[in-house]
Write a protein that holds these residues in place. Structure first.
Motif, mmCIF file in Angstrom:
data_model
loop_
_atom_site.group_PDB
_atom_site.id
_atom_site.type_symbol
_atom_site.label_atom_id
_atom_site.label_comp_id
_atom_site.label_asym_id
_atom_site.label_seq_id
_atom_site.Cartn_x
_atom_site.Cartn_y
_atom_site.Cartn_z
ATOM 1 N N LYS A 24 50.468 41.473 -0.317
ATOM 2 C CA LYS A 24 51.496 42.301 0.325
ATOM 3 C C LYS A 24 50.903 43.587 0.884
ATOM 4 N N ARG A 25 50.001 44.199 0.136
ATOM 5 C CA ARG A 25 49.386 45.448 0.609
ATOM 6 C C ARG A 25 48.505 45.200 1.831
ATOM 7 N N LEU A 26 47.787 44.079 1.848
ATOM 8 C CA LEU A 26 46.958 43.753 3.014
ATOM 9 C C LEU A 26 47.838 43.483 4.232
ATOM 10 N N ALA A 27 48.956 42.794 4.019
ATOM 11 C CA ALA A 27 49.873 42.511 5.129
ATOM 12 C C ALA A 27 50.413 43.804 5.728
ATOM 13 N N LEU A 28 50.698 44.775 4.879
ATOM 14 C CA LEU A 28 51.186 46.069 5.377
ATOM 15 C C LEU A 28 50.144 46.774 6.243
ATOM 16 N N ARG A 29 48.881 46.432 6.058
ATOM 17 C CA ARG A 29 47.790 46.992 6.860
ATOM 18 C C ARG A 29 47.442 46.112 8.055
ATOM 19 N N GLY A 30 48.215 45.058 8.271
ATOM 20 C CA GLY A 30 48.015 44.216 9.444
ATOM 21 C C GLY A 30 47.059 43.056 9.261
ATOM 22 N N LEU A 31 46.668 42.778 8.033
ATOM 23 C CA LEU A 31 45.777 41.651 7.772
ATOM 24 C C LEU A 31 46.605 40.413 7.453
ATOM 25 N N ASP A 32 46.077 39.253 7.797
ATOM 26 C CA ASP A 32 46.709 37.977 7.516
ATOM 27 C C ASP A 32 46.103 37.457 6.217
ATOM 28 N N SER A 33 46.865 37.497 5.125
ATOM 29 C CA SER A 33 46.281 37.093 3.849
ATOM 30 C C SER A 33 47.079 35.979 3.194
ATOM 31 N N LEU A 34 46.366 35.169 2.438
ATOM 32 C CA LEU A 34 46.961 34.078 1.677
ATOM 33 C C LEU A 34 46.540 34.233 0.230
ATOM 34 N N ALA A 35 47.502 34.309 -0.677
ATOM 35 C CA ALA A 35 47.222 34.427 -2.103
ATOM 36 C C ALA A 35 47.177 33.047 -2.734
ATOM 37 N N THR A 36 46.099 32.761 -3.440
ATOM 38 C CA THR A 36 45.981 31.523 -4.207
ATOM 39 C C THR A 36 45.610 31.889 -5.638
ATOM 40 N N THR A 37 45.945 31.019 -6.576
ATOM 41 C CA THR A 37 45.745 31.358 -7.985
ATOM 42 C C THR A 37 44.771 30.436 -8.716
ATOM 43 N N SER A 38 44.053 29.603 -7.964
ATOM 44 C CA SER A 38 43.051 28.737 -8.588
ATOM 45 C C SER A 38 42.042 28.293 -7.538
ATOM 46 N N GLY A 39 40.867 27.907 -8.006
ATOM 47 C CA GLY A 39 39.851 27.388 -7.106
ATOM 48 C C GLY A 39 40.320 26.169 -6.334
ATOM 49 N N PRO A 40 40.887 25.152 -7.013
ATOM 50 C CA PRO A 40 41.349 23.974 -6.276
ATOM 51 C C PRO A 40 42.389 24.308 -5.205
ATOM 52 N N GLN A 41 43.305 25.228 -5.509
ATOM 53 C CA GLN A 41 44.315 25.628 -4.529
ATOM 54 C C GLN A 41 43.653 26.296 -3.318
ATOM 55 N N ALA A 42 42.662 27.137 -3.562
ATOM 56 C CA ALA A 42 41.962 27.821 -2.469
ATOM 57 C C ALA A 42 41.170 26.829 -1.613
ATOM 58 N N ILE A 43 40.526 25.879 -2.236
ATOM 59 C CA ILE A 43 39.751 24.876 -1.497
ATOM 60 C C ILE A 43 40.676 24.042 -0.619
ATOM 61 N N GLN A 44 41.837 23.692 -1.151
ATOM 62 C CA GLN A 44 42.822 22.956 -0.348
ATOM 63 C C GLN A 44 43.249 23.783 0.862
ATOM 64 N N ALA A 45 43.479 25.077 0.670
ATOM 65 C CA ALA A 45 43.876 25.950 1.781
ATOM 66 C C ALA A 45 42.771 26.028 2.833
ATOM 67 N N LEU A 46 41.529 26.064 2.382
ATOM 68 C CA LEU A 46 40.404 26.161 3.314
ATOM 69 C C LEU A 46 40.232 24.882 4.122
ATOM 70 N N ARG A 47 40.737 23.785 3.620
ATOM 71 C CA ARG A 47 40.675 22.528 4.375
ATOM 72 C C ARG A 47 41.627 22.538 5.566
ATOM 73 N N SER A 48 42.665 23.384 5.505
ATOM 74 C CA SER A 48 43.650 23.383 6.579
ATOM 75 C C SER A 48 43.505 24.547 7.546
ATOM 76 N N ARG A 49 42.735 25.571 7.194
ATOM 77 C CA ARG A 49 42.532 26.689 8.119
ATOM 78 C C ARG A 49 41.300 27.494 7.745
ATOM 79 N N ASP A 50 40.820 28.261 8.703
ATOM 80 C CA ASP A 50 39.648 29.107 8.481
ATOM 81 C C ASP A 50 40.077 30.523 8.114
ATOM 82 N N PHE A 51 39.193 31.211 7.424
ATOM 83 C CA PHE A 51 39.404 32.602 7.049
ATOM 84 C C PHE A 51 38.149 33.384 7.390
#
Length: 134
Positions: A24-51
């Motif tokens: 939320k704080r990063l979004a307020l500064r204009g950054l596009d952020s995605l919060a994940t709570t585990s390695g597997p969840q983050a890896i799945q997110a990285l399969r669908s988009r770049d960061f």
């Protein structure tokens, strides 16, 4: 920092309240952020988009940060990874740097310090991508 699109950041930490507030704080500064709570969840997110940048906790349940770091480096070499570590974790954080992390920060950390590291890492990621596409 001159940018055409917002800096994109994936946050990976098993402390749900920490990544939620940080996103939320990063979004307020204009950054596009995605919060994940585990390695597997983050890896799945990285399969669908770049960061541009990953902010990755070193110590997590199920899959530790070093394992996630190695997979991130394979999946998206241009993405810069900032490791989060608690006090006393400086040795492991330096090992993460040797394994390909861009930088590290010790928790608890000041938001402005982390934001500065994210912006610096995003610049490096975008320069790397530009060099590889030209």
């Amino acid at each position: 920092m001159n940018r055409t699109a917002p800096v994109s950041v994936i946050l990976v930490d098993d402390e749900v309240s920490f990544v939620t507030v940080l996103a939320k704080r990063l979004a307020l500064r204009g950054l596009d952020s995605l919060a994940t709570t585990s390695g597997p969840q983050a890896i799945q997110a990285l399969r669908s988009r770049d960061f541009d940048v990953a902010v990755l906790d070193l110590k997590m349940d199920r899959m530790d940060g070093m394992e996630v770091l190695r997979l991130f480096r394979q999946m998206l070499p241009s993405m810069r990874v900032i490791m989060l570590t608690g006090h006393g974790g400086e040795t492991e954080a330096r090992q993460a740097i040797m394994a390909g992390a861009y930088d590290y920060i010790i928790k608890p950390c000041e938001f402005e310090d982390l934001l500065a590291k994210i912006e610096k890492a995003a610049d490096a990621a975008r320069r790397s991508r530009d060099e590889n596409t030209s």
